[in-house]
Design a protein around this motif. Structure first.
Motif, PDB file in Angstrom:
ATOM      1  N   PHE A 214       0.818  -1.200   0.000  1.00 52.80           N
ATOM      2  CA  PHE A 214       0.000   0.000   0.000  1.00 52.80           C
ATOM      3  C   PHE A 214       0.854   1.253   0.000  1.00 52.80           C
ATOM      4  O   PHE A 214       2.014   1.244   0.385  1.00 52.80           O
TER       5      PHE A 214
ATOM      6  N   ASN B 257       0.772   0.585   5.694  1.00 49.90           N
ATOM      7  CA  ASN B 257      -0.160  -0.250   6.471  1.00 49.90           C
ATOM      8  C   ASN B 257       0.516  -1.325   7.301  1.00 49.90           C
ATOM      9  O   ASN B 257       0.111  -2.482   7.322  1.00 49.90           O
ATOM     10  N   LEU B 258       1.565  -0.946   7.974  1.00 52.84           N
ATOM     11  CA  LEU B 258       2.170  -1.875   8.924  1.00 52.84           C
ATOM     12  C   LEU B 258       1.499  -1.667  10.279  1.00 52.84           C
ATOM     13  O   LEU B 258       0.948  -0.620  10.555  1.00 52.84           O
ATOM     14  N   ILE B 259       1.589  -2.680  11.120  1.00 54.52           N
ATOM     15  CA  ILE B 259       0.971  -2.565  12.448  1.00 54.52           C
ATOM     16  C   ILE B 259       2.008  -2.036  13.432  1.00 54.52           C
ATOM     17  O   ILE B 259       3.034  -2.666  13.668  1.00 54.52           O
TER      18      ILE B 259
ATOM     19  N   ARG C  46       6.576  -8.568   3.539  1.00 55.79           N
ATOM     20  CA  ARG C  46       5.338  -9.168   4.011  1.00 55.79           C
ATOM     21  C   ARG C  46       4.501  -9.680   2.865  1.00 55.79           C
ATOM     22  O   ARG C  46       3.821 -10.688   2.962  1.00 55.79           O
TER      23      ARG C  46
ATOM     24  N   LEU D 190       3.292 -12.019  10.544  1.00 53.33           N
ATOM     25  CA  LEU D 190       1.828 -11.931  10.600  1.00 53.33           C
ATOM     26  C   LEU D 190       1.194 -12.526   9.358  1.00 53.33           C
ATOM     27  O   LEU D 190       0.156 -13.171   9.408  1.00 53.33           O
ATOM     28  N   ALA D 191       1.869 -12.284   8.206  1.00 52.42           N
ATOM     29  CA  ALA D 191       1.306 -12.783   6.959  1.00 52.42           C
ATOM     30  C   ALA D 191       1.254 -14.303   6.957  1.00 52.42           C
ATOM     31  O   ALA D 191       0.469 -14.904   6.239  1.00 52.42           O
TER      32      ALA D 191
END
Lengths: 813, 226
Positions: free
Chosen positions: B89, B93-95, B154, B106-107
């Motif tokens: 993106f 849009n990383l946490i 990711r 996470l992916a």
């Protein structure tokens, strides 16, 4: 400037309607409950304000010794022998007024019909101590010992009008009293009307000497009879206080009381009149009034915590706004004020709603509890204001501080959004709320199960099948006992009839000292007694363990006036305490009475002819005691009629008929045995219901708060949830993630709540002899209930969030 | 690899109906590097969302690896997406609460592989994009270029065959932008299909084919000379 802040506050609330509503309603509920509790406590501590001398009026009660073992710790009365002693030896006391309340059949002179009425017999200074409101007559009303004073509704009941001074009323168709005054009905907030539960009865007063004459009482020599509610009032001069009175009265008591009384009642406790309402709770050992205030306070705490928690979470979301304002030059102080104004505005709105609620609840409560609570705005306004401000500032301070603290750039970047410390704070808040709620819930459940147990145990007696006829030891009626019984037993629905001095569940104690060996005072023990007749065991389904029942056919079975040999029935505990071996061995053995020091009565020998198992005659929380059952025809106060079969109403009608035939001049006074049980049981049931009400409010508030917080946190994590969904997370995985976030504080709260609940419940259960055994299980049940409720709330909302399309979430910004 | 046949996407609100994609026909072969360009509001992001199964078409057919996924449920789409498509993106849009390594892992969290394997794969891909030395840091501690590299990592750690990039260099300076484009190019040379929305014609040049959109229509397609 200020109006600007308020406008801002209101607009913010409109913008975030859901959270604002949660905040305001939560606070409103907390405030309403707390205020109500405070008003109730204030009321209970401030009654009798209509008597000008109230603050100088004291009463005294008797505190029971540790071995007295009669189920209560103290009572609100003292022996009537003390009053004359006090008057002689403590002249500084302006007046000492004894009261003894006894029920009589009251009828208009000459008329056959009448009503039973409780009459309070008092020393004549009663009218000096209490300045009643007189409709007719005045304070000299008790100067003549044959006077009677009526409340106006009583006068209406008997005569249809209130100007009845000079009319004559008859007691039990025998003794005449002249009406000397008519009072306005005593208002609800007077101790004269504080019946714990049950109908308020208007008062009738008469002179104590009347009682002495009628009943051949010698009140000055009474060191044996105490009745709850028969208060002795003392009017002190203005310069004397409670401490002084306590010393004086205890000194007199120590000087004159017989030795065995001093063991039974080691000391007397003095109270100002305003404390007499709460006395009954102290007697049972439950600080009810304080507890209500505390419960109200706890609910308020939960509500405030809700607010703080949610406001903290929300404030983080407004960090950008704060950053912006700071760039325009706002100082931290100004920002603090702005946010405090917001929380104060919320508090004010909440208070308005709370007061509106109270306006509705208080009249309903007054109706139900027969009290006269008022919401007097003039008096209460400062308190309301103070509470509002306190709540607004306490709840709003931390969030306000948190948000205004960071630097402008941090705020603009929302950098604080994920503060680790913020999370800890919120977790602690949630944990606290749930700890309180689960504690309350566990207590409610414990109470409920214990009450069930009590009710179950009471079924050892067939209480719904036993109709009681009261006051059957009045001379006229007593003479017709045999006839009455014969005719009652002839009714098809009646299977047994018996007379006794008391019935199960009545909370009276009669006991006397006895010894195994004749004249052995040192080895004497206290033995409870009850007078019964031959039908008692059958009527109450009590099975003999050995021996036989008592009967009038055998001379020694009946205890006459001067009998020196009496046959008796003992319960199991009695034969054990007297060391008589087992049930069979006890038959034929004897024990002896131990007369009082100055008593000239001969020693009576009691021989065991039958034994029965240990039954909890008084029921509820009383321990079973050693007891003896004696057939004494002179003290049989109540008739118990065992009714069976289908046509109960017909049977009851026939019983009334029979009574009218046999005792035409006395109205029938009947009630079922389960009513007697109910009169005491209702205390415990009401406590349970009240606590349940509080627990419900507390838990609801905690859940509402949790919902608000969960909704908010989920909103904050919208983007993250979107990302996870994009990466392939399923709905249930997301839900689990969100739910887990809140599970941790709730689980921690269990660690706190469960041991506390265990301790508190243990205390409560100490009152009861027959306790439930599954206490830990119940507490675990409450904890699980709380946990599941929390999960459902959070999960419900989480599912909604988790099923939204990821694009929504990612576009959020 | 994928085919959009007469595909339309219409957004409806109470008063307004917006046609974001108007019966477009697009086919993308496996291993292609395609750029999508056009002015603001022409439907580029919508196109990417539909291709990425983040959004459902209103009309038409969407064949992905031969299956028509247009009517599939969210669960099914999620499963296909998980294994086949990686997203990059513009705003990364990383946490922010997770470390770089955790963001990448996470992916894989939603695949059925062991923790050990997850770690190994993450390490591997972090090395590949050159971000391994920052594994323990939070995204907020990284520069824009580094964050985007994490996003790329990711997007590919699950072995996805298709990468959808929505203006990947939009928030980056020229140096870092170029780095990211070279990374993407490298991935494409290894066989990953890439569809990239971009405003920058110089970055579009990294792609072999460019599709131009205007008001929801495909206007032109051009091929770069080799």
């Amino acid at each position: 400037m200020f109006s600007n802040y308020i406008k801002l506050a209101l607009r913010n609330m409109l913008k975030n309607r859901l959270y604002a509503a949660i905040n305001i309603i939560g606070l409103a509920i907390g405030l309403a409950v707390f205020l109500f509790g405070s008003i109730l406590v204030d009321y209970e501590r401030n009654h009798d304000s209509m008597y000008s001398k109230r603050d100088r009026i004291f009463t005294a009660g008797s505190v029971f010794g540790p071995d007295a073992d009669i189920g209560v710790q103290e009572t609100d009365s003292i022996y009537t022998s003390l009053a004359p002693l006090l008057e002689n030896e403590v002249p500084d006391i302006e007046a000492v007024v004894r009261t003894v309340s006894i029920e009589f059949l009251l009828s208009v002179e000459g008329e056959n019909d009448g009503y039973y009425q409780s009459i309070t017999f008092a020393d004549e200074e009663l009218t000096q101590v209490f300045d009643f409101e007189y409709l007719h007559g005045d304070a000299r009303a008790l100067d003549d010992p044959s006077s009677i004073i009526l409340s106006e509704s009583i006068a209406q009941k008997f005569f249809g009008r209130t100007d009845v001074v000079g009319e004559v009323l008859t007691l039990d168709h025998k003794d005449d009293l002249r009406v000397a005054a008519v009072l306005r009905d005593i208002p609800a907030d007077s101790h004269f009307n504080s019946n714990l539960f049950g109908d308020r009865e208007p008062r009738v007063f008469a002179h104590l000497m009347t009682l002495e004459t009628i009943r051949d009482y010698d009140l000055a020599e009474n060191w044996g009879n105490l009745s709850m509610g028969d208060l002795t009032y003392m009017l002190l001069p203005a310069d004397r206080d409670r401490q002084w009175l306590s010393e004086q009265i205890n000194a007199v008591y120590q000087r004159h009381a017989p030795k065995d009384q001093l063991e039974f009642i080691p000391r007397l406790k003095v109270r100002p009149l305003v404390e007499s309402n709460t006395m009954i709770w102290e007697a049972i050992g439950i600080p009810a009034i304080d507890t209500i205030w505390l419960l109200g306070f706890m609910v308020l705490v939960i509500a405030c915590v809700n607010y703080t928690n949610l406001a903290t979470a929300q404030s983080l979301g407004r960090a950008r706004e704060v950053g912006l304002r700071k760039t325009f030059g706002a100082g931290q102080g100004q920002l603090l004020v702005q946010f405090l104004v917001e929380s104060l505005t919320t508090a004010v709105l909440a208070m308005l709603i709370a007061v509106a609620c109270l306006e509705m609840v208080i009249p309903a409560f007054n109706q139900w509890a027969d009290k006269a609570l008022t919401l007097n705005y003039l008096d209460v306004a400062p308190f309301l204001l103070l509470t509002t401000v306190a709540v607004g500032i306490t709840a709003g301070a931390y969030p306000a501080y948190l948000i205004t603290r960071s630097s402008p750039i941090d705020s603009l970047k929302n950098a604080m959004l994920k503060g680790g410390r913020g999370i800890l704070f919120r977790s602690i808040m949630i944990g606290t709320q749930f700890a309180i709620s689960i504690f309350m819930l566990a207590s409610v459940l414990v109470m409920y199960f214990q009450n069930q147990q009590v009710e179950k145990s009471s079924n050892i007696f067939p209480k719904s099948n036993i109709l009681l006829l009261e006051r059957v030891n009045v001379d006229d009626i007593k003479a017709r006992h045999v006839t009455l019984r014969q005719q009652l037993k002839a009714i098809p629905g009646v299977s047994e009839v018996t007379y006794s001095s008391q019935v199960p569940f009545e909370q009276s104690n009669s006991a006397g000292m006895v010894s195994r060996k004749k004249g052995d005072e040192a080895g004497s023990i206290l033995l409870g007694y009850m007078n019964i007749d031959e039908g008692f065991l059958d009527t109450y389904d009590i099975a003999l363990r050995s021996g036989r029942s008592l009967t009038r056919d055998i001379t020694n079975d009946v205890r006459g006036e001067d009998a020196e040999q009496v046959n008796v029935i003992l319960n199991q505990l009695a034969i054990e305490t007297l060391g008589m071996g087992d049930a069979q061995e006890a038959l034929g053995q004897s024990y002896f009475s131990v007369p009082d020091e100055d008593d000239e009565d001969p020693i009576v020998q009691f021989t065991v002819v039958g034994t029965i198992p240990d039954l909890n005659i008084k029921g509820l929380h009383n321990k079973i005691k050693p007891m003896v059952f004696i057939l004494n025809p002179n003290f049989l106060r109540t008739a118990s009629i065992r009714v069976e079969g289908e046509n109960l109403s017909d049977t009851l009608a026939e019983i009334e008929q029979v009574w009218k035939q046999v005792n035409p001049e006395y109205p029938i006074q009947q009630k079922f045995l389960d009513e007697v049980f109910g009169e005491v049981y209702i205390i415990f049931k009401t406590m349970n219901n009240v606590l349940a009400g509080f627990a419900f409010v507390a838990l609801s508030l905690a859940l509402i708060g949790l919902f608000g917080l969960a909704a908010f946190m989920a909103e904050q994590r919208t983007r993250e949830i979107g990302i996870r969904k994009v990466l392939g997370a399923r709905v249930d995985q997301i839900v689990r993630l969100l739910v887990w976030q809140f599970s941790i504080p709730v689980l921690w709260s269990l660690l706190v709540a469960m041991p506390l609940a265990f301790a508190a419940s243990g205390q409560y259960l100490n009152f009861f002899d027959d306790r439930i055994t599954m206490l830990p299980l119940i507490i675990i049940l409450a904890s699980v209930m709380g946990l599941v409720a929390a999960w459902l709330i959070v999960a419900g909302h989480a599912v909604k969030i988790a099923t939204a399309s990821p694009i929504q979430s990612l576009r959020y910004e | 690899m994928l085919n959009l046949n007469n595909l339309s996407k219409i957004y409806r609100t109470e008063d307004v109906e917006t046609v974001a994609l108007n019966a477009v026909n697009i086919g993308i072969e496996q291993g292609e590097f395609v750029a999508v360009m056009g002015p603001s509001g022409c439907g580029k992001s919508t196109l990417l969302n539909v291709v990425g199964m983040l959004d459902r078409p209103s009309d038409g057919e969407y064949l992905f690896l031969g299956e028509d996924v247009a009517g599939y449920s969210e669960r099914k789409l999620s499963a296909i997406r998980k294994h086949n498509i990686g997203f990059i993106f513009q705003n990364f849009n990383l946490i922010d609460e997770l470390s770089v390594r955790e963001n990448i892992e996470l992916a894989l969290l939603y695949h059925d592989i062991s923790a050990k394997e997850r770690k190994a794969r993450a390490e591997e891909v972090m090395d590949k994009v050159g971000i391994a030395h920052r594994g323990k840091h939070r995204p907020s501690q990284l520069s824009g270029g580094q964050q985007q590299r994490v996003a790329v990592a990711r997007a590919v750690v699950g072995g996805q065959g298709l990468i959808l990039a929505d203006e990947p260099t939009g928030n980056l300076d020229s140096v870092h932008g170029q780095e990211v484009m070279e990374m993407l190019q490298g991935l494409n040379e290894e066989g990953t299909t890439i569809v990239m929305v971009t405003h920058s014609s110089s970055h579009a040049d990294y792609a072999r084919r460019t599709i131009n959109l205007f008001d929801g229509h495909v206007v032109t397609q051009s091929l770069r000379a080799a």
